[in-house]
Scaffold this motif. Structure first.
Motif, PDB file in Angstrom:
ATOM      1  N   ILE A 159     -11.170  53.540 -10.949  1.00  0.00           N
ATOM      2  CA  ILE A 159      -9.810  53.173 -11.353  1.00  0.00           C
ATOM      3  C   ILE A 159      -9.855  52.025 -12.359  1.00  0.00           C
ATOM      4  N   LYS A 194     -10.164  53.834 -15.898  1.00  0.00           N
ATOM      5  CA  LYS A 194      -8.701  53.979 -15.948  1.00  0.00           C
ATOM      6  C   LYS A 194      -8.228  55.277 -15.293  1.00  0.00           C
ATOM      7  N   HIS A 195      -8.915  55.683 -14.229  1.00  0.00           N
ATOM      8  CA  HIS A 195      -8.505  56.869 -13.480  1.00  0.00           C
ATOM      9  C   HIS A 195      -7.265  56.556 -12.655  1.00  0.00           C
ATOM     10  N   THR A 196      -6.495  57.589 -12.345  1.00  0.00           N
ATOM     11  CA  THR A 196      -5.471  57.453 -11.324  1.00  0.00           C
ATOM     12  C   THR A 196      -6.193  57.436  -9.980  1.00  0.00           C
ATOM     13  N   ALA A 197      -5.491  57.051  -8.941  1.00  0.00           N
ATOM     14  CA  ALA A 197      -6.103  57.042  -7.607  1.00  0.00           C
ATOM     15  C   ALA A 197      -6.570  58.454  -7.232  1.00  0.00           C
ATOM     16  N   GLU A 198      -5.762  59.446  -7.546  1.00  0.00           N
ATOM     17  CA  GLU A 198      -6.124  60.828  -7.212  1.00  0.00           C
ATOM     18  C   GLU A 198      -7.364  61.288  -7.984  1.00  0.00           C
ATOM     19  N   GLN A 199      -7.430  60.984  -9.281  1.00  0.00           N
ATOM     20  CA  GLN A 199      -8.619  61.327 -10.070  1.00  0.00           C
ATOM     21  C   GLN A 199      -9.865  60.677  -9.480  1.00  0.00           C
ATOM     22  N   GLU A 259     -10.422  59.586  -6.455  1.00  0.00           N
ATOM     23  CA  GLU A 259     -10.777  60.169  -5.162  1.00  0.00           C
ATOM     24  C   GLU A 259     -11.472  61.512  -5.341  1.00  0.00           C
ATOM     25  N   GLU A 286     -12.372  52.423  -6.334  1.00  0.00           N
ATOM     26  CA  GLU A 286     -11.829  51.226  -6.997  1.00  0.00           C
ATOM     27  C   GLU A 286     -12.477  51.005  -8.362  1.00  0.00           C
TER      28      GLU A 286
END
Length: 95
Positions: A45, A49-54, A56, A42
């Motif tokens: 993100i 500003k990561h995507t959820a996949e990045q 994780e 969280e």
């Protein structure tokens, strides 16, 4: 058109671009025994500003490798993110 002037100007621009690109730093997050996977995901993100996949993938690398570069940029771009990660109790540094 003066060819000599254009050639020198292009070389000046190339040198400036090279200097800017070599000044890149890494924002590294380190593993700890305190924060949960969900908290780290969280935070990445929100702050980076990561995507959820990045987020994780970075979190898994942090856990298994002990650290992960979560962002690359100039010191000025990364210092605020590093502070925000510290504010969320993550261990991070700019290298």
């Amino acid at each position: 058109m003066n060819w000599d002037t254009d050639i020198f100007h292009k070389e000046d621009v190339d040198v400036e671009l090279l200097e800017e690109s070599t000044d890149l730093r890494n924002l590294v997050v380190y593993n700890d025994d305190v924060n949960t996977f969900d908290h780290v995901i969280e935070t990445l993100i929100k702050v980076c500003k990561h995507t959820a996949e990045q987020a994780e993938q970075c979190t898994l690398l942090i856990h298994y490798k002990g650290k992960c570069t979560v962002k690359v940029g100039s010191y000025e771009e990364l210092v605020g993110m590093c502070t925000a990660l510290h504010d969320k109790d993550l261990s991070a540094d700019i290298e």
